[in-house]
Design a protein around this motif. Structure first.
Motif, short mmCIF file in Angstrom:
data_model
loop_
_atom_site.label_atom_id
_atom_site.label_comp_id
_atom_site.label_asym_id
_atom_site.label_seq_id
_atom_site.Cartn_x
_atom_site.Cartn_y
_atom_site.Cartn_z
N HIS A 28 0.62 -1.25 0.12
CA HIS A 28 -0.07 -0.21 -0.05
C HIS A 28 0.88 1.16 -0.09
O HIS A 28 1.94 1.26 0.57
N LYS A 29 0.31 2.38 -0.54
CA LYS A 29 0.88 3.70 -0.71
C LYS A 29 -0.05 4.62 0.08
O LYS A 29 -1.30 4.53 -0.37
N ASN A 30 0.29 5.28 0.97
CA ASN A 30 -0.44 6.48 1.72
C ASN A 30 -1.65 5.85 2.25
O ASN A 30 -2.95 6.28 2.01
N TRP A 31 -1.38 4.90 2.93
CA TRP A 31 -2.53 4.08 3.69
C TRP A 31 -2.72 4.87 4.96
O TRP A 31 -2.13 5.13 5.72
N ASP A 39 3.22 6.01 4.62
CA ASP A 39 3.55 6.37 3.42
C ASP A 39 3.46 5.10 2.57
O ASP A 39 3.16 5.05 1.40
N LEU A 40 4.44 3.99 2.72
CA LEU A 40 4.71 3.06 2.26
C LEU A 40 4.61 1.70 2.95
O LEU A 40 5.28 1.89 3.96
N ARG A 74 4.98 7.33 17.28
CA ARG A 74 3.73 6.82 17.87
C ARG A 74 2.72 6.61 17.05
O ARG A 74 2.04 5.67 16.97
N PHE A 75 2.67 7.69 16.15
CA PHE A 75 1.38 7.61 15.28
C PHE A 75 1.67 6.52 14.00
O PHE A 75 0.68 5.63 13.87
N LEU A 76 3.01 6.32 13.57
CA LEU A 76 3.34 5.25 12.89
C LEU A 76 2.99 3.93 13.39
O LEU A 76 2.36 2.99 12.63
N ALA A 79 -0.75 3.30 13.58
CA ALA A 79 -1.29 2.80 12.51
C ALA A 79 -1.06 1.46 11.90
O ALA A 79 -1.74 0.71 11.45
N THR A 80 0.38 1.11 12.17
CA THR A 80 1.05 -0.15 11.77
C THR A 80 0.08 -1.22 12.46
O THR A 80 -0.36 -2.27 11.98
N GLN A 81 -0.20 -1.10 13.97
CA GLN A 81 -1.15 -2.07 14.49
C GLN A 81 -2.37 -2.30 13.99
O GLN A 81 -2.83 -3.34 13.61
N ALA A 82 -2.95 -1.17 13.64
CA ALA A 82 -4.22 -0.95 13.04
C ALA A 82 -4.23 -1.80 11.66
O ALA A 82 -5.12 -2.62 11.36
N TYR A 83 -3.22 -1.68 10.81
CA TYR A 83 -2.83 -2.32 9.54
C TYR A 83 -2.94 -3.94 9.77
O TYR A 83 -3.58 -4.77 8.92
N LEU A 84 -2.10 -4.36 10.72
CA LEU A 84 -1.75 -5.63 10.98
C LEU A 84 -3.12 -6.36 11.39
O LEU A 84 -3.52 -7.40 10.85
N GLU A 85 -4.01 -5.35 12.18
CA GLU A 85 -5.30 -6.08 12.47
C GLU A 85 -6.18 -6.17 11.40
O GLU A 85 -6.82 -7.24 11.17
#
Length: 122
Positions: A28-31, A39-40, A74-76, A79-85
């Motif tokens: 994904h780009k700009n998720w 960003d990526l 912290r934001f990254l 957001a990464t945790q949400a992406y994994l879920e």
């Protein structure tokens, strides 16, 4: 469109192309997750790699450690945790930074910093 937004988009495109040539797969780009953006999001071997892209004009003199604040990290991470879920992924995660310094519209230097920072522990 604002010049800094155009520079950022150009930097993200060049960073993605650079990493793909190194064997990364772009997921994904700009998720977006709430008001946070990755960003990526890429996959490299058995890792999910979240890449923060920093694009600057050569005239801007900002050190990389000043460009990514603790709040941004912290934001990254959130957001990464949400992406994994969301995608039900069970992969190791690492955070990379790709820095692009533009000397002109077509002349730039690129630097890839793997594992640039760790997720903070609460």
């Amino acid at each position: 469109m604002a010049q800094h937004i155009e520079l950022g988009r150009k930097g993200e495109q060049l960073a993605a192309q650079y990493l793909i040539k190194k064997g990364f797969q772009l997921l994904h780009k700009n998720w977006h997750y709430r008001n946070q953006e990755l960003d990526l999001v890429m996959r490299h071997m058995n890792e999910l790699v979240v890449v923060e892209v920093k694009s600057r004009h050569a005239a801007v003199n900002e050190a990389m450690d000043e460009a990514i604040s603790f709040k941004k990290i912290r934001f990254l991470v959130n957001a990464t945790q949400a992406y994994l879920e969301k995608y039900q992924l069970e992969l190791d995660v690492r955070f990379d930074v790709v820095s692009l310094v533009f000397h002109s519209n077509t002349n730039y230097t690129i630097k890839h910093i793997p594992d640039a920072f760790n997720a903070p522990v609460d």
